[in-house]
Design a protein around this motif. Sequence first.
Motif, PDB file in Angstrom:
ATOM      1  N   GLY A 177      -2.018   6.541  -8.555  1.00  7.27           N
ATOM      2  CA  GLY A 177      -0.714   6.741  -7.054  1.00  7.27           C
ATOM      3  C   GLY A 177       0.509   6.660  -7.607  1.00  7.27           C
ATOM      4  O   GLY A 177       0.908   8.071  -7.324  1.00  7.27           O
ATOM      5  N   LEU A 178       1.117   5.462  -8.043  1.00  5.39           N
ATOM      6  CA  LEU A 178       2.137   5.222  -8.140  1.00  5.39           C
ATOM      7  C   LEU A 178       3.162   5.845  -9.455  1.00  5.39           C
ATOM      8  O   LEU A 178       4.262   6.592  -9.063  1.00  5.39           O
ATOM      9  N   ALA A 179       2.619   5.792 -10.309  1.00  2.00           N
ATOM     10  CA  ALA A 179       2.811   6.201 -11.853  1.00  2.00           C
ATOM     11  C   ALA A 179       2.968   7.803 -11.804  1.00  2.00           C
ATOM     12  O   ALA A 179       3.527   8.784 -11.361  1.00  2.00           O
ATOM     13  N   ARG A 180       1.657   8.782 -10.641  1.00  5.87           N
ATOM     14  CA  ARG A 180       1.745   9.937 -10.370  1.00  5.87           C
ATOM     15  C   ARG A 180       3.080  10.417  -9.414  1.00  5.87           C
ATOM     16  O   ARG A 180       3.600  11.120  -9.644  1.00  5.87           O
ATOM     17  N   SER A 181       3.821   9.059  -8.174  1.00 10.26           N
ATOM     18  CA  SER A 181       4.057   9.761  -7.409  1.00 10.26           C
ATOM     19  C   SER A 181       6.046  10.123  -8.583  1.00 10.26           C
ATOM     20  O   SER A 181       6.870  11.030  -7.974  1.00 10.26           O
TER      21      SER A 181
ATOM     22  N   GLY B 164      10.007   5.880  -2.865  1.00  8.49           N
ATOM     23  CA  GLY B 164      10.487   7.340  -2.822  1.00  8.49           C
ATOM     24  C   GLY B 164      11.614   7.817  -2.675  1.00  8.49           C
ATOM     25  O   GLY B 164      12.369   7.974  -2.861  1.00  8.49           O
ATOM     26  N   GLU B 165      11.650   6.690  -1.341  1.00  6.71           N
ATOM     27  CA  GLU B 165      12.571   6.715  -0.462  1.00  6.71           C
ATOM     28  C   GLU B 165      13.792   6.046  -1.259  1.00  6.71           C
ATOM     29  O   GLU B 165      15.159   6.698  -1.725  1.00  6.71           O
ATOM     30  N   LEU B 166      13.368   4.863  -2.047  1.00  9.61           N
ATOM     31  CA  LEU B 166      14.559   4.363  -2.795  1.00  9.61           C
ATOM     32  C   LEU B 166      15.307   5.031  -3.756  1.00  9.61           C
ATOM     33  O   LEU B 166      16.592   5.199  -4.160  1.00  9.61           O
ATOM     34  N   ALA B 167      14.481   6.245  -5.103  1.00 10.22           N
ATOM     35  CA  ALA B 167      14.537   7.033  -5.638  1.00 10.22           C
ATOM     36  C   ALA B 167      15.446   7.808  -5.336  1.00 10.22           C
ATOM     37  O   ALA B 167      16.587   7.850  -5.950  1.00 10.22           O
ATOM     38  N   GLY B 168      15.027   8.083  -3.965  1.00  9.94           N
ATOM     39  CA  GLY B 168      16.057   9.489  -3.608  1.00  9.94           C
ATOM     40  C   GLY B 168      17.653   8.572  -3.618  1.00  9.94           C
ATOM     41  O   GLY B 168      18.179   9.473  -3.258  1.00  9.94           O
ATOM     42  N   ARG B 169      17.433   7.322  -3.199  1.00  6.61           N
ATOM     43  CA  ARG B 169      19.503   6.780  -2.990  1.00  6.61           C
ATOM     44  C   ARG B 169      20.092   6.624  -3.510  1.00  6.61           C
ATOM     45  O   ARG B 169      21.442   6.767  -4.270  1.00  6.61           O
ATOM     46  N   VAL B 170      18.817   6.444  -5.138  1.00  9.58           N
ATOM     47  CA  VAL B 170      19.396   5.497  -6.231  1.00  9.58           C
ATOM     48  C   VAL B 170      20.058   6.864  -7.241  1.00  9.58           C
ATOM     49  O   VAL B 170      20.891   6.420  -7.815  1.00  9.58           O
ATOM     50  N   GLY B 171      19.094   7.984  -7.006  1.00  5.87           N
ATOM     51  CA  GLY B 171      18.854   9.298  -7.747  1.00  5.87           C
ATOM     52  C   GLY B 171      18.441   9.727  -9.133  1.00  5.87           C
ATOM     53  O   GLY B 171      18.835   9.871 -10.279  1.00  5.87           O
TER      54      GLY B 171
ATOM     55  N   ASP C 166       1.148  -1.186   0.025  1.00  6.73           N
ATOM     56  CA  ASP C 166      -0.094  -0.500   0.397  1.00  6.73           C
ATOM     57  C   ASP C 166       0.698   1.321   0.137  1.00  6.73           C
ATOM     58  O   ASP C 166       0.741   1.934  -1.156  1.00  6.73           O
ATOM     59  N   ASP C 167       1.957   1.692   0.867  1.00  6.32           N
ATOM     60  CA  ASP C 167       2.784   2.925   0.516  1.00  6.32           C
ATOM     61  C   ASP C 167       3.548   2.080   0.132  1.00  6.32           C
ATOM     62  O   ASP C 167       5.377   3.183  -0.011  1.00  6.32           O
ATOM     63  N   SER C 168       4.078   2.032  -1.066  1.00  8.96           N
ATOM     64  CA  SER C 168       4.762   1.677  -1.910  1.00  8.96           C
ATOM     65  C   SER C 168       5.149   2.610  -2.431  1.00  8.96           C
ATOM     66  O   SER C 168       6.324   3.526  -3.165  1.00  8.96           O
ATOM     67  N   ALA C 169       4.361   3.830  -3.201  1.00  7.36           N
ATOM     68  CA  ALA C 169       4.945   5.069  -3.321  1.00  7.36           C
ATOM     69  C   ALA C 169       6.041   5.947  -2.173  1.00  7.36           C
ATOM     70  O   ALA C 169       6.954   6.585  -3.196  1.00  7.36           O
TER      71      ALA C 169
END
Length: 236
Positions: free
Chosen positions: A148-152, A112-119, A105-108
């Motif tokens: 919602g995931l796509a919009r994130s 989002g946190e993972l994307a921040g780590r890898v850039g 449910d909280d995948s966004a």
Amino acid sequence: MDSFDPWVEVIADSLRHNVRELHRYSGRRLMAVTKNNANGIGIRQVGPILDGMDEVAGLAVVRVSEALALREAGVRKPILFMAHAAGDEAVALVRHGVRLTPFHDDSAERFGELAGRVGHPIPVHVFVDSGMNRIGMPHDRAVDWVAGLARSGAVTIEGTYTMFSGAIRDGEPFDLEHMRRFLAVVDELRARGVDPGLLHGAPSDQLVRTPVLHALDLIRPGGAIYGLNEYRARPS
């Protein structure tokens, strides 16, 4: 003789033949499942064989160690990780070009946190639970969740997949209901302007016994690649 060293002899041409027959039979490229050490044959041996085939679009695993072993063995095609990954393991997978699977449910927030780590946004295949009730986002809540995931902006959706049970209900394959639910989610996502990417779901059993499932973009066999007898197609 008191002891001996057992071995498995892998005939590469036999694996290639099986892959080509599955492709010919379904008309679809394979997301080749190599979990459980490629059914015990050896993932480091099987991976490069499959990687060199045009009929194979990518490989799929459920263990971090196997995804990394495929890369170490020289596999260059997309690898799909069909399980939960978090923390440093998720970072390692992404940095090796492995596609992750959101289904929480909280995948966004997680991605989002993972994307921040890898850039950069994370390439993913989203998992829609169409009735197996194992893992995956339940189909009746999946549309809003995927949108919602796509919009994130945290992910790039490269594919959407489900899993079929092989169950029988009222004398009919329940896989047909799985397919109806899955495609309903896909149609609604497209209506909202969300591209679900490549669609896949059919494992070995359904591939040979429920040909209507060939309608998806990819097939996702495992055991049939390795020649297991129970996955032979029934005579027409």
